[in-house]
Each structure stands twice: as structure tokens, then as C-alpha cells.
Enzyme design. Structure first.
Site, mmCIF file in Angstrom:
data_model
loop_
_atom_site.group_PDB
_atom_site.id
_atom_site.type_symbol
_atom_site.label_atom_id
_atom_site.label_comp_id
_atom_site.label_asym_id
_atom_site.label_seq_id
_atom_site.Cartn_x
_atom_site.Cartn_y
_atom_site.Cartn_z
ATOM 1 C CG ASP A 16 -19.434 -13.495 -16.533
ATOM 2 O OD1 ASP A 16 -20.065 -14.451 -17.039
ATOM 3 O OD2 ASP A 16 -18.800 -13.590 -15.460
ATOM 4 C CG HIS A 17 -15.613 -14.374 -18.969
ATOM 5 N ND1 HIS A 17 -15.776 -13.305 -18.107
ATOM 6 C CD2 HIS A 17 -14.952 -15.324 -18.260
ATOM 7 C CE1 HIS A 17 -15.225 -13.591 -16.942
ATOM 8 N NE2 HIS A 17 -14.729 -14.812 -17.003
ATOM 9 N N GLY A 74 -20.878 -17.289 -14.366
ATOM 10 C CA GLY A 74 -20.495 -18.682 -14.156
ATOM 11 C C GLY A 74 -21.399 -19.386 -13.161
ATOM 12 C CB THR A 75 -21.687 -19.171 -9.567
ATOM 13 O OG1 THR A 75 -21.481 -17.753 -9.374
ATOM 14 C CG2 THR A 75 -20.353 -19.889 -9.497
ATOM 15 N N GLY A 76 -23.863 -17.502 -11.314
ATOM 16 C CA GLY A 76 -25.069 -16.690 -11.100
ATOM 17 C C GLY A 76 -24.970 -15.847 -9.840
ATOM 18 N N GLY A 78 -22.491 -13.674 -8.614
ATOM 19 C CA GLY A 78 -22.061 -12.279 -8.765
ATOM 20 C C GLY A 78 -23.140 -11.431 -9.425
ATOM 21 C CG MET A 79 -24.369 -11.987 -13.565
ATOM 22 S SD MET A 79 -24.239 -10.334 -14.289
ATOM 23 C CE MET A 79 -23.578 -10.774 -15.924
ATOM 24 C CG HIS A 106 -44.094 -17.533 -3.018
ATOM 25 N ND1 HIS A 106 -43.851 -18.243 -1.859
ATOM 26 C CD2 HIS A 106 -45.152 -18.131 -3.606
ATOM 27 C CE1 HIS A 106 -44.733 -19.233 -1.740
ATOM 28 N NE2 HIS A 106 -45.534 -19.188 -2.802
ATOM 29 N NE ARG A 140 -48.785 -16.806 1.804
ATOM 30 C CZ ARG A 140 -49.122 -17.596 0.780
ATOM 31 N NH1 ARG A 140 -50.217 -17.336 0.076
ATOM 32 N NH2 ARG A 140 -48.364 -18.627 0.440
ATOM 33 C CG HIS A 141 -46.710 -14.095 -1.924
ATOM 34 N ND1 HIS A 141 -45.874 -14.728 -1.026
ATOM 35 C CD2 HIS A 141 -47.589 -15.027 -2.352
ATOM 36 C CE1 HIS A 141 -46.238 -15.993 -0.918
ATOM 37 N NE2 HIS A 141 -47.274 -16.201 -1.713
#
Ligand code: RB5
Length: 150
Positions: A16-17, A74-76, A78-79, A106, A140-141
Site C-alpha cells: 500500500d502507500h 505500514g506495520t505488515g 493488515g497485509m 518451519h 515433523r513440520h
């Protein structure tokens, strides 16, 4: 060969912006590394809605048009919330190397999410490199990751 899966990885990028500036830097970084990218927007710092751009990357991966994706807002937050609504998408919000490595080894993450208002440029580039270069451990992952989509 440019990623841990030994393929010529094609990475879908979108922001985003608030993630636009870092997206442009990461796009250039990937180009220097020889990684093919497809830029799905946004194209400026004009305000847009991040879910619209998360959708573009997730749909590109699920359609097989790209192998992996990188999303930036901005924060990651919302995405990553939007990306993880898609079955088959394993979005990982990473702010450091430890989580970037574990997101691959993992969690077999196929979408890396970065916070453009949080990360410095060099750290963001290193996180991208770690995420690209770390293989999935399987074992195991494997069964745990498969449970995401059951
Ligand atoms: C935009 O102001 C901001 O809310 C967005 O980039 C993101 O941080 C949302 O999670």
C-alpha cells in the site's frame, strides 16, 4: 536458480502507500540478486487500501503466475491478516532474521510480509535474503503445515 527451492523463483510484490518506498527498494534489491519480480502495485504514496493489494499477490501465487510473494504495508499487520485468509497462502510477518528463517524452515511460508514503517532498509534486505535462501525443513513440520488448509 535464485531461491532455496532451487528454482528460478518469480516473486510477486505489492504494497500500500505506507509500504511503497520500501517495496521499490526491495524490488531493486531482488533485481540485483537476479530474482524475477512482478510488481502488482501500488505505484505511489497516494492512499490505497492494503487488502486490494494483498489479494493481487495471493491470487497471482494461487494461479501459478508467481512462486512466492512479498507484501508491504505500514506495520505488515493488515497485509498478513488479509493474505492468511487465502487457503494455500502462508503469510509470515517478519521483523528479524530469526523469524524470517523459521518462517521458511518451519512454516514453509510462501508470502513474506514486511512493515515499511518499522524496518530499516538494510535489515529489510537481509530479511528478504534470509527468507529466500532458507529451505523448508519438512519432516515433523510437514504435517503441521498441511493442517493449515484442512
Ligand atoms: C496505513 O495507514 C496503515 O494502516 C497500513 O499501511 C497498515 O499498517 C495496516 O495494517
Amino acid at each position: 536458480m535464485n531461491c532455496s527451492e532451487g528454482c528460478d523463483c518469480k516473486i510477486a510484490l505489492a504494497s500500500d502507500h505506507a509500504g511503497f518506498g520500501l517495496k521499490e527498494i526491495i524490488k531493486e534489491h531482488l533485481s540485483v540478486r537476479g530474482v524475477t519480480t512482478v510488481d502488482l502495485g501500488t505505484d505511489s504514496t497516494q492512499s490505497v487500501d492494503y487488502p486490494d493489494f494483498a489479494r493481487k499477490v495471493c491470487e497471482s501465487i494461487l494461479a501459478g503466475s508467481s512462486n512466492r510473494g512479498i507484501l508491504l504495508c505500514g506495520t505488515g499487520l493488515g497485509m498478513s491478516m488479509m493474505a492468511n485468509r487465502y487457503k494455500g497462502i502462508r503469510g509470515a510477518l517478519c521483523h528479524d532474521h530469526f523469524t524470517a528463517r523459521a518462517a521458511r524452515s518451519h512454516n514453509d511460508s510462501n508470502v513474506l510480509v514486511l512493515g515499511g514503517r518499522i524496518l530499516g532498509i538494510d535489515l529489510a534486505k537481509d530479511i528478504v535474503d534470509t527468507w529466500l535462501d532458507t529451505p523448508f525443513e519438512g519432516g515433523r513440520h510437514e504435517g503441521r503445515v498441511m493442517k493449515f488448509d484442512e
